[in-house]
Design a protein around this motif. Sequence first.
Motif, PDB file in Angstrom:
ATOM      1  N   ALA A 125       0.771  -1.079   0.229  1.00 35.74           N
ATOM      2  CA  ALA A 125       0.014   0.208   0.043  1.00 35.74           C
ATOM      3  C   ALA A 125       1.012   1.386   0.435  1.00 35.74           C
ATOM      4  N   LYS A 126       2.103   1.722   0.536  1.00 34.23           N
ATOM      5  CA  LYS A 126       3.112   2.293   0.906  1.00 34.23           C
ATOM      6  C   LYS A 126       3.529   2.416  -0.256  1.00 34.23           C
ATOM      7  N   GLN A 127       3.967   1.472  -1.256  1.00 35.06           N
ATOM      8  CA  GLN A 127       4.828   1.595  -2.447  1.00 35.06           C
ATOM      9  C   GLN A 127       4.285   2.911  -3.008  1.00 35.06           C
ATOM     10  N   TYR A 128       2.593   2.963  -3.328  1.00 32.22           N
ATOM     11  CA  TYR A 128       1.727   4.320  -3.890  1.00 32.22           C
ATOM     12  C   TYR A 128       1.808   5.613  -3.535  1.00 32.22           C
TER      13      TYR A 128
ATOM     14  N   ILE B   7      -5.822   8.033 -10.103  1.00 32.06           N
ATOM     15  CA  ILE B   7      -7.114   6.894  -9.311  1.00 32.06           C
ATOM     16  C   ILE B   7      -7.679   7.561  -7.761  1.00 32.06           C
ATOM     17  N   ASP B   8      -9.202   7.230  -7.834  1.00 36.92           N
ATOM     18  CA  ASP B   8      -9.228   7.048  -6.324  1.00 36.92           C
ATOM     19  C   ASP B   8      -9.327   6.452  -5.488  1.00 36.92           C
ATOM     20  N   CYS B   9     -10.179   6.988  -4.492  1.00 34.78           N
ATOM     21  CA  CYS B   9     -10.353   6.550  -3.343  1.00 34.78           C
ATOM     22  C   CYS B   9     -10.244   5.664  -3.769  1.00 34.78           C
ATOM     23  N   SER B  10     -11.620   4.762  -3.623  1.00 34.61           N
ATOM     24  CA  SER B  10     -11.944   3.260  -4.272  1.00 34.61           C
ATOM     25  C   SER B  10     -11.909   2.210  -5.142  1.00 34.61           C
ATOM     26  N   GLY B  11     -10.441   3.335  -6.260  1.00 31.71           N
ATOM     27  CA  GLY B  11     -10.051   2.495  -7.223  1.00 31.71           C
ATOM     28  C   GLY B  11      -8.753   2.143  -6.228  1.00 31.71           C
ATOM     29  N   TYR B  12      -8.234   3.063  -5.852  1.00 31.18           N
ATOM     30  CA  TYR B  12      -6.922   2.344  -4.667  1.00 31.18           C
ATOM     31  C   TYR B  12      -7.181   1.495  -3.792  1.00 31.18           C
ATOM     32  N   THR B  13      -8.276   1.857  -3.335  1.00 30.96           N
ATOM     33  CA  THR B  13      -8.430   0.061  -2.563  1.00 30.96           C
ATOM     34  C   THR B  13      -8.603  -0.789  -3.326  1.00 30.96           C
ATOM     35  N   ARG B  14      -9.381  -0.762  -4.366  1.00 31.88           N
ATOM     36  CA  ARG B  14      -9.520  -2.226  -4.951  1.00 31.88           C
ATOM     37  C   ARG B  14      -7.770  -2.012  -5.852  1.00 31.88           C
TER      38      ARG B  14
ATOM     39  N   TYR C 117      -6.614   0.854   6.790  1.00 31.52           N
ATOM     40  CA  TYR C 117      -5.912   0.813   8.068  1.00 31.52           C
ATOM     41  C   TYR C 117      -4.445   0.730   8.297  1.00 31.52           C
ATOM     42  N   LEU C 118      -3.428   1.216   8.354  1.00 30.15           N
ATOM     43  CA  LEU C 118      -2.311   0.506   8.789  1.00 30.15           C
ATOM     44  C   LEU C 118      -1.707   0.250  10.018  1.00 30.15           C
ATOM     45  N   GLY C 119      -2.795   0.587  10.752  1.00 22.79           N
ATOM     46  CA  GLY C 119      -2.633   0.553  12.597  1.00 22.79           C
ATOM     47  C   GLY C 119      -2.029   1.971  12.947  1.00 22.79           C
ATOM     48  N   SER C 120      -1.780   2.244  14.804  1.00 26.20           N
ATOM     49  CA  SER C 120      -1.352   2.544  15.377  1.00 26.20           C
ATOM     50  C   SER C 120      -2.146   4.247  14.768  1.00 26.20           C
ATOM     51  N   ASN C 121      -3.461   4.199  14.594  1.00 25.55           N
ATOM     52  CA  ASN C 121      -4.414   5.264  13.988  1.00 25.55           C
ATOM     53  C   ASN C 121      -4.076   5.796  12.677  1.00 25.55           C
ATOM     54  N   GLN C 122      -3.470   4.811  11.846  1.00 24.19           N
ATOM     55  CA  GLN C 122      -2.829   5.635  10.723  1.00 24.19           C
ATOM     56  C   GLN C 122      -3.916   4.524   9.407  1.00 24.19           C
ATOM     57  N   PHE C 123      -4.240   5.414   8.286  1.00 26.17           N
ATOM     58  CA  PHE C 123      -4.682   4.641   7.283  1.00 26.17           C
ATOM     59  C   PHE C 123      -4.153   5.838   5.952  1.00 26.17           C
ATOM     60  N   ILE C 124      -4.474   4.652   4.946  1.00 29.00           N
ATOM     61  CA  ILE C 124      -3.918   5.457   3.700  1.00 29.00           C
ATOM     62  C   ILE C 124      -4.983   5.497   2.783  1.00 29.00           C
ATOM     63  N   SER C 125      -4.905   6.488   1.572  1.00 28.80           N
ATOM     64  CA  SER C 125      -6.042   6.256   1.105  1.00 28.80           C
ATOM     65  C   SER C 125      -5.746   7.548   0.012  1.00 28.80           C
ATOM     66  N   ALA C 126      -6.258   7.199  -0.890  1.00 29.37           N
ATOM     67  CA  ALA C 126      -6.818   8.617  -2.819  1.00 29.37           C
ATOM     68  C   ALA C 126      -6.924   9.623  -1.808  1.00 29.37           C
ATOM     69  N   THR C 127      -6.342  11.401  -1.892  1.00 23.21           N
ATOM     70  CA  THR C 127      -7.160  12.190  -1.464  1.00 23.21           C
ATOM     71  C   THR C 127      -6.734  13.121  -2.770  1.00 23.21           C
ATOM     72  N   THR C 128      -8.044  14.109  -2.717  1.00 22.25           N
ATOM     73  CA  THR C 128      -7.843  14.708  -4.068  1.00 22.25           C
ATOM     74  C   THR C 128      -6.764  15.745  -3.200  1.00 22.25           C
TER      75      THR C 128
ATOM     76  N   GLU D 157      -1.980   8.990  -0.036  1.00 24.76           N
ATOM     77  CA  GLU D 157      -1.559   9.690   1.089  1.00 24.76           C
ATOM     78  C   GLU D 157      -1.970   8.979   3.185  1.00 24.76           C
ATOM     79  N   ILE D 158      -0.861   8.959   3.606  1.00 23.73           N
ATOM     80  CA  ILE D 158      -0.496   8.538   4.766  1.00 23.73           C
ATOM     81  C   ILE D 158      -1.730   9.710   5.931  1.00 23.73           C
ATOM     82  N   ASP D 159      -3.015   8.896   6.541  1.00 24.73           N
ATOM     83  CA  ASP D 159      -3.053   9.928   7.597  1.00 24.73           C
ATOM     84  C   ASP D 159      -4.266  10.020   8.571  1.00 24.73           C
ATOM     85  N   ASN D 160      -4.049  10.686   9.877  1.00 23.29           N
ATOM     86  CA  ASN D 160      -5.224   9.477  10.996  1.00 23.29           C
ATOM     87  C   ASN D 160      -6.194  10.127  11.456  1.00 23.29           C
ATOM     88  N   ILE D 161      -6.577   8.757  10.839  1.00 24.63           N
ATOM     89  CA  ILE D 161      -8.145   8.385  11.404  1.00 24.63           C
ATOM     90  C   ILE D 161      -8.665   9.591  12.876  1.00 24.63           C
TER      91      ILE D 161
END
Length: 307
Positions: A36-39, A55-62, A112-123, A128-132
């Motif tokens: 996941a972090k590679q991208y 890519i959008d968020c759903s395209g990324y998770t897919r 979700y990556l752990g330690s309250n962090q998640f990765i997603s495609a944002t506008t 990028e990685i953010d905190n939930i």
Amino acid sequence: MKKKWILPMFASFMLVSGIGVSAAEAATVNELTSTAKQYIGAPYKYGGTNIQTGIDCSGYTRYIFSKFGISLKRSSREQFTQGTPVSKSDLKPGDLVFFNTSGSGVSHVGIYLGSNQFISATTSGGVEIDNINDRYYWGSRYVGARRVAEFTNEQAEQVKEAAIDFSVYASRGEAAIRLAAALGLDTNDTATPFVDVKPDSKYAGATKALNELQIFTGDASGKFNPGSPITRAQLAKVLVKAYGLQMKGEPKTFTDVPANHWAYEYVQILASNGITTGKSDGSFGVDDYATLEHLDIFIERIKNNLQ
């Protein structure tokens, strides 16, 4: 304050089994998060499905989950109904986390990556990685999470491999280097297709050259696993493919290689060419780790036979 305006994007998960949680037995937590972090930094594009051009968020998770043999649909709103619900306090890496960024229900999904962090495609920043719990944005928009797959804990596997003496046994990476050298392959191209072999890795040129010849291929998640030991069965397959060996004479019986074993043909071809005679107990040692000594001996015998 960095404000993120996320357009509604949808990604829905369809489990391989149809219902419940898919057991991603071949995938570990580390494989998921590293893939996941590679991208990180991949550009965002509404409705996009191409990791390179947008890519959008759903395209990324897919895209990420497809690397582990898991098929996702295109709607996060529908995806939120799949798998099993997970409380925020019980989140595990690999869980899908959902947010209401549009004001009308679930509209964004991340991993979700752990330690309250998640990765997603944002506008605002692409992947990028953010905190939930981010108080400025994500924290107030968090909706919930679903567990659609179980990723294994790789700790036991790491401990096992850490105990292997690679001055004695051959790793997949070392086997690739020695085989590429024996074949006289051009290893200058380091643009390896494997997610865990970067261009500056000492294994890059060899793995790239051998992959192009379909001698070495990666696992379902696109990894080569250069630091993992190679078994005698796997080595038999690699050598047969590398040198184009053919069956000679009658099959030889090995107690641990029945006719329905996946490596049966490869082991038989090696034996029929006089490359191996097996072990003194009548077995081939199909699941034993190959030693560096045996790797070199097998290669030398094959080269002598082909002269």
